[in-house]
Enzyme design. Structure first.
Site, PDB file in Angstrom:
ATOM      1  N   ASP A  80       4.079 -10.477  -5.346  1.00 36.67           N
ATOM      2  CA  ASP A  80       4.919  -9.305  -5.631  1.00 36.67           C
ATOM      3  C   ASP A  80       6.251  -9.459  -4.898  1.00 36.67           C
ATOM      4  O   ASP A  80       6.286  -9.682  -3.685  1.00 36.67           O
ATOM      5  CB  ASP A  80       4.185  -8.028  -5.174  1.00 36.67           C
ATOM      6  CG  ASP A  80       4.878  -6.757  -5.673  1.00 36.67           C
ATOM      7  OD1 ASP A  80       4.219  -5.983  -6.389  1.00 36.67           O
ATOM      8  OD2 ASP A  80       6.055  -6.542  -5.334  1.00 36.67           O
ATOM      9  N   MET A  81       7.346  -9.364  -5.641  1.00 40.11           N
ATOM     10  CA  MET A  81       8.668  -9.535  -5.044  1.00 40.11           C
ATOM     11  C   MET A  81       8.982  -8.358  -4.117  1.00 40.11           C
ATOM     12  O   MET A  81       8.575  -7.236  -4.383  1.00 40.11           O
ATOM     13  CB  MET A  81       9.742  -9.611  -6.133  1.00 40.11           C
ATOM     14  CG  MET A  81       9.479 -10.628  -7.228  1.00 40.11           C
ATOM     15  SD  MET A  81       9.254 -12.299  -6.595  1.00 40.11           S
ATOM     16  CE  MET A  81      10.896 -12.611  -5.939  1.00 40.11           C
ATOM     17  N   ASP A 101       8.143  -7.903 -11.680  1.00 37.87           N
ATOM     18  CA  ASP A 101       8.244  -8.535 -10.354  1.00 37.87           C
ATOM     19  C   ASP A 101       6.901  -8.897  -9.737  1.00 37.87           C
ATOM     20  O   ASP A 101       6.828  -9.153  -8.551  1.00 37.87           O
ATOM     21  CB  ASP A 101       9.074  -7.660  -9.410  1.00 37.87           C
ATOM     22  CG  ASP A 101       8.224  -6.675  -8.623  1.00 37.87           C
ATOM     23  OD1 ASP A 101       7.287  -6.103  -9.208  1.00 37.87           O
ATOM     24  OD2 ASP A 101       8.511  -6.499  -7.430  1.00 37.87           O
ATOM     25  N   GLU A 102       5.836  -8.934 -10.525  1.00 40.88           N
ATOM     26  CA  GLU A 102       4.544  -9.303  -9.935  1.00 40.88           C
ATOM     27  C   GLU A 102       3.700 -10.093 -10.915  1.00 40.88           C
ATOM     28  O   GLU A 102       3.807  -9.929 -12.131  1.00 40.88           O
ATOM     29  CB  GLU A 102       3.775  -8.059  -9.474  1.00 40.88           C
ATOM     30  CG  GLU A 102       3.591  -7.075 -10.579  1.00 40.88           C
ATOM     31  CD  GLU A 102       2.770  -5.852 -10.203  1.00 40.88           C
ATOM     32  OE1 GLU A 102       1.747  -5.973  -9.513  1.00 40.88           O
ATOM     33  OE2 GLU A 102       3.158  -4.771 -10.651  1.00 40.88           O
TER      34      GLU A 102
HETATM   35  P1  TTP Z   1       7.780  -2.550  -6.966  1.00 43.54           P
HETATM   36  O1  TTP Z   1       7.160  -3.904  -6.808  1.00 43.54           O
HETATM   37  O2  TTP Z   1       6.882  -1.375  -6.991  1.00 43.54           O
HETATM   38  O3  TTP Z   1       8.837  -2.287  -5.795  1.00 43.54           O
HETATM   39  P2  TTP Z   1       9.858  -3.247  -5.087  1.00 43.54           P
HETATM   40  O4  TTP Z   1       9.708  -4.654  -5.556  1.00 43.54           O
HETATM   41  O5  TTP Z   1      11.229  -2.667  -5.253  1.00 43.54           O
HETATM   42  O6  TTP Z   1       9.491  -3.118  -3.563  1.00 43.54           O
HETATM   43  P3  TTP Z   1       8.230  -3.694  -2.780  1.00 43.54           P
HETATM   44  O7  TTP Z   1       8.792  -4.626  -1.760  1.00 43.54           O
HETATM   45  O8  TTP Z   1       7.583  -2.506  -2.171  1.00 43.54           O
HETATM   46  O9  TTP Z   1       7.375  -4.389  -3.792  1.00 43.54           O
HETATM   47  O10 TTP Z   1       8.646  -2.501  -8.292  1.00 43.54           O
HETATM   48  C1  TTP Z   1       9.391  -3.619  -8.744  1.00 43.54           C
HETATM   49  C2  TTP Z   1      10.702  -3.189  -9.360  1.00 43.54           C
HETATM   50  O11 TTP Z   1      10.441  -2.327 -10.462  1.00 43.54           O
HETATM   51  C3  TTP Z   1      11.577  -2.419  -8.401  1.00 43.54           C
HETATM   52  O12 TTP Z   1      12.462  -3.255  -7.684  1.00 43.54           O
HETATM   53  C4  TTP Z   1      12.289  -1.442  -9.281  1.00 43.54           C
HETATM   54  C5  TTP Z   1      11.419  -1.277 -10.491  1.00 43.54           C
HETATM   55  N1  TTP Z   1      10.770   0.058 -10.488  1.00 43.54           N
HETATM   56  C6  TTP Z   1      11.214   1.023 -11.374  1.00 43.54           C
HETATM   57  O13 TTP Z   1      12.122   0.778 -12.173  1.00 43.54           O
HETATM   58  N2  TTP Z   1      10.609   2.261 -11.359  1.00 43.54           N
HETATM   59  C7  TTP Z   1       9.594   2.578 -10.488  1.00 43.54           C
HETATM   60  O14 TTP Z   1       9.079   3.699 -10.497  1.00 43.54           O
HETATM   61  C8  TTP Z   1       9.141   1.559  -9.569  1.00 43.54           C
HETATM   62  C9  TTP Z   1       8.023   1.840  -8.594  1.00 43.54           C
HETATM   63  C10 TTP Z   1       9.752   0.325  -9.610  1.00 43.54           C
HETATM   64 MG    MG Z   2       7.778  -5.538  -5.659  1.00 47.73          MG
END
Ligand code: TTP
Ligand code: MG
Length: 356
Positions: free
Chosen positions: A17-18, A111-112
């Site tokens: 997960d990014m 991103d995962e």
């Molecule tokens: P996530 O993996 O949930 O969050 P993240 O990568 O920003 O942070 P973390 O280090 O905690 O993993 O989500 C991935 C991307 O998806 C995030 O950068 C932005 C987008 N996103 C949305 O557009 N809407 C949302 O409600 C969420 C949770 C994420």
């Molecule tokens: Mg992420």
């Protein structure tokens, strides 16, 4: 190894997960933002934080928070508009690197991804560091890795040591470690379910384990049974590599139950944009579009439509989703909306056909 023994062999699943993905992509061209509190603002749902960089998170700012509240928490907050094309491009670059480690890779969102690494002979921690280092060197992006024997554990594990963390959730330790885990950490248990569980004095996975399967089923329907198994480490879901994928979809549990059509239409538009991004980043077209609504009483309602040709653009996905909604009974509040596409084909191949 006989087929049976092969089947019984313990699996090795990575969940990658990014870290602060959209924000991290923005920081690539403006590294000075790393030390400043910054968020990427919403797309169609303007006024909502989609992601916050880790400096902003120190102020308690998080995804899905209204921008005005984020500004209250941090008046110097920098708010950037999103650049979806950039994020989709970076996602493709990262997944291409991940695919060199295993062909059993299942993207779970932009991103995962889940990777089945069972056949790799190397030490899992060594592999996780190698992935982290290579992605960092080649793209400048940071990620976290969860290692476990199934997908549910692996997803929990990738979140354990964020950002830039690696965590191996071993079966022997899983029970004890999960018992203390807040229920909010369980993927798929949305706000409404959390509230419901808290009202029953259930705060941790340990508390949740006190409930028998029947009670969970009464609370959550079929997913209650699944959840019962997951929190006990029973998760046989295979890593579905692209070639085996039958459908691609996105679901959102709503912050509160929603009954009015205007709000539902707005949710469908957002879902269509997200789904379009996911499909385009994987070069997938879908010919059958399905809308799923879960009513406040946890019953699922679905409608689908098959089109003359495969699509993956947000406009047509939204248009089809809205038409499906219009054909459903709308006399009740809903708590979850999902949009998915099946009868998938490869968009690149289709484009080549065009020139035949
Ligand atoms: P996530 O993996 O949930 O969050 P993240 O990568 O920003 O942070 P973390 O280090 O905690 O993993 O989500 C991935 C991307 O998806 C995030 O950068 C932005 C987008 N996103 C949305 O557009 N809407 C949302 O409600 C969420 C949770 C994420
Ligand atoms: Mg992420």
């Amino acid at each position: 190894m006989s087929e049976n023994r092969e089947k019984q062999k313990k699996r090795l699943i990575f969940h990658v997960d990014m870290d602060a993905f959209f924000a991290a992509c923005e920081e690539l061209s403006r590294p000075e933002l790393k030390s400043l509190p910054m968020v990427v603002g919403g797309r169609s749902q303007r006024g909502i934080v989609t992601t916050a960089n880790y400096t902003a998170r120190k102020f308690g700012i998080h995804s899905a928070m209204p921008i005005f509240l984020a500004k209250q928490a941090c008046p110097d907050l920098i708010i950037l508009p999103g650049h979806m094309d950039l994020y989709a491009q970076k996602s493709r670059e990262v997944f291409a690197i991940l695919r060199t480690y295993t062909r059993y890779l299942e993207p779970a969102s932009i991103d995962e991804a889940y990777l089945d690494m069972t056949r790799r002979p190397e030490d899992p921690l060594f592999l996780a560091h190698a992935i982290q280092d290579e992605v960092w060197e080649k793209t400048g992006l940071s990620l976290s890795v969860g290692i476990a024997s199934n997908k549910f554990y692996a997803k929990l594990a990738s979140d354990w040591k964020k950002p830039h963390g690696i965590f191996w959730l071993r079966d022997e330790e899983a029970d004890e470690l999960l018992d203390q885990l807040p229920i909010a950490k369980i993927h798929g248990v949305g706000q409404a379910s959390q509230d419901r569980l808290r009202s029953m004095a259930i705060y941790t996975v340990g508390d949740l384990k006190q409930l028998d399967a029947e009670t969970l089923i009464a609370l959550f329907g079929k997913s209650g049974r699944v959840l019962y198994g997951f929190i006990r480490g029973q998760d046989q879901r295979p890593v579905q590599s692209e070639s085996r994928r039958k459908s691609i979809g996105i679901e959102r549990t709503l912050a509160k139950d929603v009954a009015d059509s205007a709000s539902i239409y707005a949710y469908i538009e957002t879902l269509a944009q997200d789904l379009s991004l996911e499909m385009q980043s994987r070069s997938l077209l879908g010919r059958t579009i399905q809308l799923k609504l879960k009513s406040a009483d946890y019953k699922s309602h679905t409608r689908s439509r098959s089109l003359a040709e495969g699509i993956n653009d947000a406009e047509r996905l939204a248009e089809t989703g809205k038409a499906l909604y219009a054909s459903m009974p709308q006399d009740q509040p809903f708590r979850l909306i999902g949009l998915s596409a099946s009868s998938l084909s490869d968009a690149d191949v289709q484009q080549l056909d065009f020139f035949d």
